[in-house]
Design an enzyme around this catalytic site. Sequence first.
Site, PDB file in Angstrom:
ATOM      1  N   GLN A 186      44.555   7.136 -60.278  1.00  0.00           N
ATOM      2  CA  GLN A 186      45.082   7.395 -58.931  1.00  0.00           C
ATOM      3  C   GLN A 186      43.964   7.935 -58.045  1.00  0.00           C
ATOM      4  O   GLN A 186      44.137   8.114 -56.849  1.00  0.00           O
ATOM      5  CB  GLN A 186      46.223   8.405 -58.993  1.00  0.00           C
ATOM      6  CG  GLN A 186      47.390   7.959 -59.853  1.00  0.00           C
ATOM      7  CD  GLN A 186      48.380   9.075 -60.070  1.00  0.00           C
ATOM      8  OE1 GLN A 186      49.268   9.327 -59.235  1.00  0.00           O
ATOM      9  NE2 GLN A 186      48.249   9.782 -61.178  1.00  0.00           N
TER      10      GLN A 186
ATOM     11  N   ASP B 298      37.586   8.589 -56.351  1.00  0.00           N
ATOM     12  CA  ASP B 298      36.246   9.205 -56.360  1.00  0.00           C
ATOM     13  C   ASP B 298      35.189   8.408 -57.138  1.00  0.00           C
ATOM     14  O   ASP B 298      34.029   8.813 -57.200  1.00  0.00           O
ATOM     15  CB  ASP B 298      36.326  10.644 -56.920  1.00  0.00           C
ATOM     16  CG  ASP B 298      37.004  10.693 -58.320  1.00  0.00           C
ATOM     17  OD1 ASP B 298      37.678  11.704 -58.603  1.00  0.00           O
ATOM     18  OD2 ASP B 298      36.857   9.729 -59.097  1.00  0.00           O
TER      19      ASP B 298
ATOM     20  N   HIS C 156      45.087   3.596 -56.169  1.00  0.00           N
ATOM     21  CA  HIS C 156      45.166   4.071 -54.770  1.00  0.00           C
ATOM     22  C   HIS C 156      43.919   3.699 -53.981  1.00  0.00           C
ATOM     23  O   HIS C 156      43.624   4.320 -52.971  1.00  0.00           O
ATOM     24  CB  HIS C 156      45.413   5.583 -54.726  1.00  0.00           C
ATOM     25  CG  HIS C 156      46.766   5.957 -55.226  1.00  0.00           C
ATOM     26  ND1 HIS C 156      47.079   7.215 -55.697  1.00  0.00           N
ATOM     27  CD2 HIS C 156      47.905   5.234 -55.355  1.00  0.00           C
ATOM     28  CE1 HIS C 156      48.351   7.250 -56.076  1.00  0.00           C
ATOM     29  NE2 HIS C 156      48.875   6.052 -55.891  1.00  0.00           N
TER      30      HIS C 156
ATOM     31  N   CYS D  64      39.482  -2.454 -41.328  1.00  0.00           N
ATOM     32  CA  CYS D  64      39.970  -2.357 -39.949  1.00  0.00           C
ATOM     33  C   CYS D  64      41.423  -2.832 -39.922  1.00  0.00           C
ATOM     34  O   CYS D  64      41.717  -3.957 -40.353  1.00  0.00           O
ATOM     35  CB  CYS D  64      39.127  -3.253 -39.045  1.00  0.00           C
ATOM     36  SG  CYS D  64      39.720  -3.224 -37.346  1.00  0.00           S
TER      37      CYS D  64
ATOM     38  N   CYS E 129      34.956  -0.234 -36.048  1.00  0.00           N
ATOM     39  CA  CYS E 129      34.796  -1.632 -36.462  1.00  0.00           C
ATOM     40  C   CYS E 129      33.706  -2.283 -35.602  1.00  0.00           C
ATOM     41  O   CYS E 129      33.742  -2.189 -34.369  1.00  0.00           O
ATOM     42  CB  CYS E 129      36.128  -2.370 -36.257  1.00  0.00           C
ATOM     43  SG  CYS E 129      36.005  -4.124 -36.579  1.00  0.00           S
TER      44      CYS E 129
ATOM     45  N   CYS F 295      35.821  -5.196 -33.492  1.00  0.00           N
ATOM     46  CA  CYS F 295      36.800  -4.918 -32.413  1.00  0.00           C
ATOM     47  C   CYS F 295      36.769  -3.466 -31.949  1.00  0.00           C
ATOM     48  O   CYS F 295      37.586  -3.049 -31.138  1.00  0.00           O
ATOM     49  CB  CYS F 295      38.202  -5.294 -32.886  1.00  0.00           C
ATOM     50  SG  CYS F 295      38.810  -4.178 -34.155  1.00  0.00           S
TER      51      CYS F 295
ATOM     52  N   THR G 297      47.552  14.528 -64.216  1.00  0.00           N
ATOM     53  CA  THR G 297      48.344  14.118 -63.062  1.00  0.00           C
ATOM     54  C   THR G 297      49.674  14.847 -63.072  1.00  0.00           C
ATOM     55  O   THR G 297      50.275  15.070 -64.123  1.00  0.00           O
ATOM     56  CB  THR G 297      48.581  12.592 -63.031  1.00  0.00           C
ATOM     57  OG1 THR G 297      49.372  12.257 -61.878  1.00  0.00           O
ATOM     58  CG2 THR G 297      49.301  12.084 -64.281  1.00  0.00           C
ATOM     59  N   SER G 298      50.131  15.210 -61.864  1.00  0.00           N
ATOM     60  CA  SER G 298      51.438  15.882 -61.755  1.00  0.00           C
ATOM     61  C   SER G 298      52.560  14.862 -61.913  1.00  0.00           C
ATOM     62  O   SER G 298      53.727  15.216 -62.015  1.00  0.00           O
ATOM     63  CB  SER G 298      51.541  16.563 -60.383  1.00  0.00           C
ATOM     64  OG  SER G 298      51.379  15.575 -59.360  1.00  0.00           O
TER      65      SER G 298
ATOM     66  N   GLU H   1      49.334  22.246 -67.203  1.00  0.00           N
ATOM     67  CA  GLU H   1      50.730  22.724 -67.192  1.00  0.00           C
ATOM     68  C   GLU H   1      51.683  21.549 -67.425  1.00  0.00           C
ATOM     69  O   GLU H   1      51.291  20.385 -67.295  1.00  0.00           O
ATOM     70  CB  GLU H   1      51.038  23.370 -65.837  1.00  0.00           C
ATOM     71  CG  GLU H   1      50.834  22.392 -64.676  1.00  0.00           C
ATOM     72  CD  GLU H   1      50.796  23.085 -63.317  1.00  0.00           C
ATOM     73  OE1 GLU H   1      50.612  24.305 -63.272  1.00  0.00           O
ATOM     74  OE2 GLU H   1      50.946  22.362 -62.322  1.00  0.00           O
TER      75      GLU H   1
HETATM   76  N1  APR Z   1      42.583  19.862 -66.718  1.00  0.00           N
HETATM   77  C1  APR Z   1      43.804  19.282 -66.889  1.00  0.00           C
HETATM   78  N2  APR Z   1      44.722  19.166 -65.899  1.00  0.00           N
HETATM   79  C2  APR Z   1      44.381  19.653 -64.698  1.00  0.00           C
HETATM   80  C3  APR Z   1      43.135  20.273 -64.436  1.00  0.00           C
HETATM   81  C4  APR Z   1      42.218  20.362 -65.517  1.00  0.00           C
HETATM   82  N3  APR Z   1      41.007  20.919 -65.374  1.00  0.00           N
HETATM   83  N4  APR Z   1      43.118  20.664 -63.134  1.00  0.00           N
HETATM   84  C5  APR Z   1      44.310  20.302 -62.602  1.00  0.00           C
HETATM   85  N5  APR Z   1      45.057  19.698 -63.539  1.00  0.00           N
HETATM   86  C6  APR Z   1      46.393  19.103 -63.379  1.00  0.00           C
HETATM   87  C7  APR Z   1      47.346  19.913 -62.533  1.00  0.00           C
HETATM   88  O1  APR Z   1      48.061  20.831 -63.376  1.00  0.00           O
HETATM   89  C8  APR Z   1      48.277  18.822 -61.980  1.00  0.00           C
HETATM   90  O2  APR Z   1      49.353  18.574 -62.862  1.00  0.00           O
HETATM   91  O3  APR Z   1      46.215  17.895 -62.683  1.00  0.00           O
HETATM   92  C9  APR Z   1      47.378  17.597 -61.928  1.00  0.00           C
HETATM   93  C10 APR Z   1      46.950  17.232 -60.524  1.00  0.00           C
HETATM   94  O4  APR Z   1      48.118  16.876 -59.806  1.00  0.00           O
HETATM   95  P1  APR Z   1      47.989  16.458 -58.261  1.00  0.00           P
HETATM   96  O5  APR Z   1      47.156  17.436 -57.548  1.00  0.00           O
HETATM   97  O6  APR Z   1      49.394  16.176 -57.794  1.00  0.00           O
HETATM   98  O7  APR Z   1      47.156  15.097 -58.309  1.00  0.00           O
HETATM   99  P2  APR Z   1      47.680  13.655 -58.705  1.00  0.00           P
HETATM  100  O8  APR Z   1      48.706  13.732 -59.784  1.00  0.00           O
HETATM  101  O9  APR Z   1      46.489  12.810 -58.960  1.00  0.00           O
HETATM  102  O10 APR Z   1      48.379  13.169 -57.339  1.00  0.00           O
HETATM  103  C11 APR Z   1      48.830  11.841 -57.307  1.00  0.00           C
HETATM  104  O11 APR Z   1      49.260  12.074 -54.946  1.00  0.00           O
HETATM  105  O12 APR Z   1      48.711  12.754 -52.849  1.00  0.00           O
HETATM  106  C12 APR Z   1      48.706  11.683 -53.700  1.00  0.00           C
HETATM  107  O13 APR Z   1      47.225   9.897 -53.510  1.00  0.00           O
HETATM  108  C13 APR Z   1      47.304  11.212 -53.964  1.00  0.00           C
HETATM  109  O14 APR Z   1      46.524  10.082 -55.947  1.00  0.00           O
HETATM  110  C14 APR Z   1      47.179  11.252 -55.475  1.00  0.00           C
HETATM  111  C15 APR Z   1      48.611  11.281 -55.939  1.00  0.00           C
END
Ligand code: APR
Length: 248
Positions: free
Chosen positions: A103, A106, A121, A129, A150, A153, A191-192, A218
Amino acid sequence: MDDGSSLREAAEIIQKSNFLIALTGAGISVESGIPDFRSAGGLWEKYDPAIYAHIDSFRRDPEMIWEMLFEMISLTKNVKPNPAHVALAALEKKNILKGVVTQNIDNLHQEAGSVNVIEFHGNAHHLECLSCQHEEEVGDPDFGGKPPRCPRCKEILKPKVVFFGEMIPQAALMESTMLAHSADAVLVVGTSAVVYPASGIPYIAKQNHARVIEMNLEHTGLTGSITDVFIQGKVGETLPKLLKLIES
Ligand code: APR
């Protein structure tokens, strides 16, 4: 912190797997120095994503959105892959990991050596553009401090990243869905899992009886439902440990 038993259980699942995939989020890049979005101090604490990350806002007031984009881009400047990215690249080199659906925008998976990376993403290194479909690579990452325009345009360009309200790139959606259907094990890393359809990837794999291994600081919405093994800790530490156990 993981007591080691989950790591050993996860290593065993992966050693027996035939088709391991990974879904990664911002958490995998935090130890490279890029704050995530939803943890304390994350980008969405300062900028409401419903406003700053929505395509309608960009169409209405691109200069305002570029304020947030300049900050997001500055966070990803001069950053390097961390041991978590390197561990996933090593698993792919061993032909254990078949692909990474990320997602993140970078580019750190590619810089760590991962080859089959599906950028769900998009990628902040390309600009598009919205009015004449011109596309270009980012040249000067500072853009001279002004939103890039752009050359055809003169409209303000947008990074080729998916805003809320935009479709996931068709190819990325197709490829990642195919990977999820083929997977018998899924590593969900940092990822959350609150943003769909990316968060649907582990569910698709689960429907095909894949084992789900979650690595996070978490618990998330997956942990109480489809996750088979939860490995708590910083992935920059836990993923290299997992790789060592898989290699042993
Ligand atoms: N090690 C393991 N987990 C980690 C660490 C770490 N060092 N640091 C943070 N986390 C976990 C957090 O606990 C959280 O659950 O990574 C997760 C990051 O969650 P988000 O900040 O919601 O990021 P993400 O899940 O990638 O968001 C998804 O939301 O806003 C959009 O496009 C954006 O791609 C992004 C998408």
